[in-house]
Design an enzyme around this catalytic site. Structure first.
Site, PDB file in Angstrom:
ATOM      1  N   SER A   6       5.063   2.802  11.409  1.00 27.41           N
ATOM      2  CA  SER A   6       5.398   1.484  10.894  1.00 27.41           C
ATOM      3  C   SER A   6       4.188   0.814  10.269  1.00 27.41           C
ATOM      4  CB  SER A   6       5.923   0.610  12.047  1.00 27.41           C
ATOM      5  OG  SER A   6       5.890  -0.754  11.725  1.00 27.41           O
ATOM      6  N   LYS A   7       4.398   0.201   9.106  1.00 29.87           N
ATOM      7  CA  LYS A   7       3.328  -0.566   8.471  1.00 29.87           C
ATOM      8  C   LYS A   7       2.865  -1.703   9.372  1.00 29.87           C
ATOM      9  CE  LYS A   7       4.810   0.191   3.664  1.00 29.87           C
ATOM     10  NZ  LYS A   7       5.204  -0.469   2.398  1.00 29.87           N
ATOM     11  N   ARG A   8       3.797  -2.268  10.120  1.00 31.45           N
ATOM     12  CA  ARG A   8       3.476  -3.432  10.956  1.00 31.45           C
ATOM     13  C   ARG A   8       2.725  -3.043  12.217  1.00 31.45           C
ATOM     14  NH1 ARG A   8       6.283  -5.842  15.028  1.00 31.45           N
ATOM     15  NH2 ARG A   8       8.061  -4.471  14.670  1.00 31.45           N
ATOM     16  N   LYS A   9       3.052  -1.898  12.812  1.00 31.56           N
ATOM     17  CA  LYS A   9       2.486  -1.521  14.099  1.00 31.56           C
ATOM     18  C   LYS A   9       1.291  -0.576  13.999  1.00 31.56           C
ATOM     19  CE  LYS A   9       6.909  -1.808  16.598  1.00 31.56           C
ATOM     20  NZ  LYS A   9       7.895  -1.015  17.399  1.00 31.56           N
ATOM     21  N   TYR A  41       0.818  -1.206   0.000  1.00 37.31           N
ATOM     22  CA  TYR A  41       0.000   0.000   0.000  1.00 37.31           C
ATOM     23  C   TYR A  41       0.857   1.264   0.000  1.00 37.31           C
ATOM     24  CZ  TYR A  41       0.857   0.044   5.113  1.00 37.31           C
ATOM     25  OH  TYR A  41       1.432   0.071   6.365  1.00 37.31           O
TER      26      TYR A  41
END
Length: 494
Positions: A254-257, A16
């Site tokens: 962060s994309k992860r968090k 994204y």
């Protein structure tokens, strides 16, 4: 180099569009518009294993939502295309040949295993990590024999002695000693050029004069600057933007968090796009210490690189909601209705084919909610009562229906006295006040159970706007439903 500024936004279509990437695109676009330059969209899609068409379309859709159409790019064409790296193989092959002719690259036959052992030894000895130029010491005859035998190898740039100084447009002068930069792999063993090589090729051949990107690219900038010099080309001017931190300032976004890292998070909720651009510009930049609300034209006029902060900037969602709410309150009814309708359709409240009645109802809802909305998509939850039957009453709404004597009788009496057809909201409020006075009731004793009966909720948009949205039949039906519900409740214990 072009005489007028040329900037580029160069995302990779592997996922994204990150809000940090969106800010980079905006700052480049603002700089180009202010200076009369050109903005270029370039797809850095050399990672064939991770590229997806969906990610590519997400980038296009996100930039379109932000109103940041480039002057040149994959969808817009231009004199410096193609604008996707996957289509520029001939350019990169010519550059590799040029580097080989200049004698500034050398073959490296080191395996992954040897490089891993080297790193482990350097870490164990607490030495600076970097390639040890093992293959640079191979004598000419042995080198040619290995090449003739087709032994797999990469190509490394031989970093010269000295240092590189970058006059950064944001951070000021930044220097790196070449002793701290290992010989860079430019071509993989399979013949594919790596990121730092293709970026330099593209920036040069597309005439890019200014590179504005995140500060996490600073290490790449030094490598690319060394490569520019090795090819005898003029460097673009670099400016490294501060990192965007999480909503609580808890490290890099962060994309992860953080779900807030994705641009489509904001698109899906339906923030006002002009408000979003206004907010995005304020993440790490300011015009002064007070001004927050700025139109796109004002941003173009006022944007300057010297007002970009050097330190990280927190993602302030509350500021976005404040700005978006302001922009929504400035909209006319027709525009607001058009913005809300797609979200009502996504929720299944309105079908694909919007009838005149659908649009009229959506318009009444838009007007009723306008002072409360901070995003168009919020209209779905705030108007659920207008499209779905009442199946229960929220905590305080339930208390409002049970509070006082003979609330069922009050609701039925109110229903019996309602004019047919319903009056407009102002006239309806006057009628309700007169009714409450005739019953010797405080106005609150009437409107709280009315709201609970009509919406199932204790709070919401103006009460008599609600009645207009529901219409005569539904208003009367819900009053009776609430009265019957109260009567069915067990008596309170004394």
């Amino acid at each position: 180099m072009s005489e007028s500024p040329r900037v580029r936004f160069a995302p990779s279509p592997t996922g994204y569009l990150h809000v940090g990437g969106a800010r980079t695109a905006l700052f480049n676009w603002l700089f180009a518009r202010q200076t009369g330059g050109a903005s270029v969209l370039r797809m850095e899609d050399t990672d064939a294993a991770r590229n997806t068409e969906q990610a590519r379309e997400t980038i296009f859709r996100g930039l379109d939502w932000l109103g940041l159409a480039p002057d040149e790019g994959p969808e817009h064409g231009g004199a410096f295309g193609p604008y996707s790296q996957s289509e520029r193989g001939d350019v990169y092959a010519a550059a590799v040949a040029e580097l080989q002719a200049r004698g500034v690259v050398y073959p490296c036959f080191c395996t992954k295993e040897r490089l891993a052992e080297l790193r482990a030894r350097q870490e164990a000895n607490k030495e600076r990590y970097g390639y040890d130029r093992h293959c640079l010491r191979i004598d000419a005859d042995a080198l040619q024999q290995r090449l003739d035998a087709g032994e797999p190898h990469t190509l490394r740039l031989r970093v010269p002695e000295g240092e590189t100084v970058i006059d950064d447009l944001v951070r000021g002068e930044v220097t790196v000693a070449h002793a701290d930069v290992e010989d860079i792999i430019l071509v993989r063993a399979d013949g594919a050029p790596v990121y730092n090589l293709v970026v330099v090729m593209d920036d040069h051949h597309m005439g890019i004069t200014h590179v504005l990107r995140g500060e996490d690219h600073l290490t790449n900038t030094f490598k690319q600057a060394i490569l520019f010099k090795a090819l005898g080309w003029e460097l673009p001017r670099y400016g490294h933007l501060p990192l965007i931190l999480g909503p609580k300032g808890e490290g890099k976004l962060s994309k992860r968090k953080h779900p807030e890292a994705a641009l489509d998070h904001y698109q899906d909720r339906g923030f006002h796009p002009e408000a979003f651009v206004n907010w995005l510009a304020l993440i790490g930049w300011s015009f002064d210490d007070q001004t927050e609300i700025m139109s796109r034209d004002e941003l173009v006029e006022r944007f300057s690189l010297d007002r970009i902060n050097k330190s990280g900037a927190r993602l302030d969602i509350q500021k976005l909601e404040h700005l978006s709410g302001h922009y929504i309150r400035e909209m006319d009814t027709d525009a607001l209705t058009s913005a809300v309708l797609p979200h009502l359709q996504s929720a299944g409240f309105v079908g694909a084919d919007v009838s005149d009645a659908d649009r009229q109802k959506a318009g009444l809802i838009a007007v009723a909610l306008q002072e409360r909305l901070v995003a168009f998509g919020d209209a779905v939850e705030q108007s659920r009562w207008a499209y779905e039957p009442i199946t229960g009453y929220e905590g305080k709404a339930e208390k409002n229906l049970k509070k006082g004597e003979d609330v069922p009788g009050l609701l039925r009496a109110y229903a019996a006295g309602l004019p047919d057809p319903l009056p407009d909201p102002d006239a309806h409020e006057a009628h309700a006040r007169a009714f409450a006075e005739s019953k010797d009731l405080g106005f609150g004793r009437l409107v709280h159970p009315l709201r609970a009966a009509w919406t199932g909720r204790p709070v919401g948009p103006p009460l008599f706007d609600i009645a207009a949205i529901l219409g005569q039949e539904e208003v009367l039906g819900r009053l009776e439903q609430a009265a019957a519900w109260i009567e069915d409740q067990p008596a309170a214990e004394s």
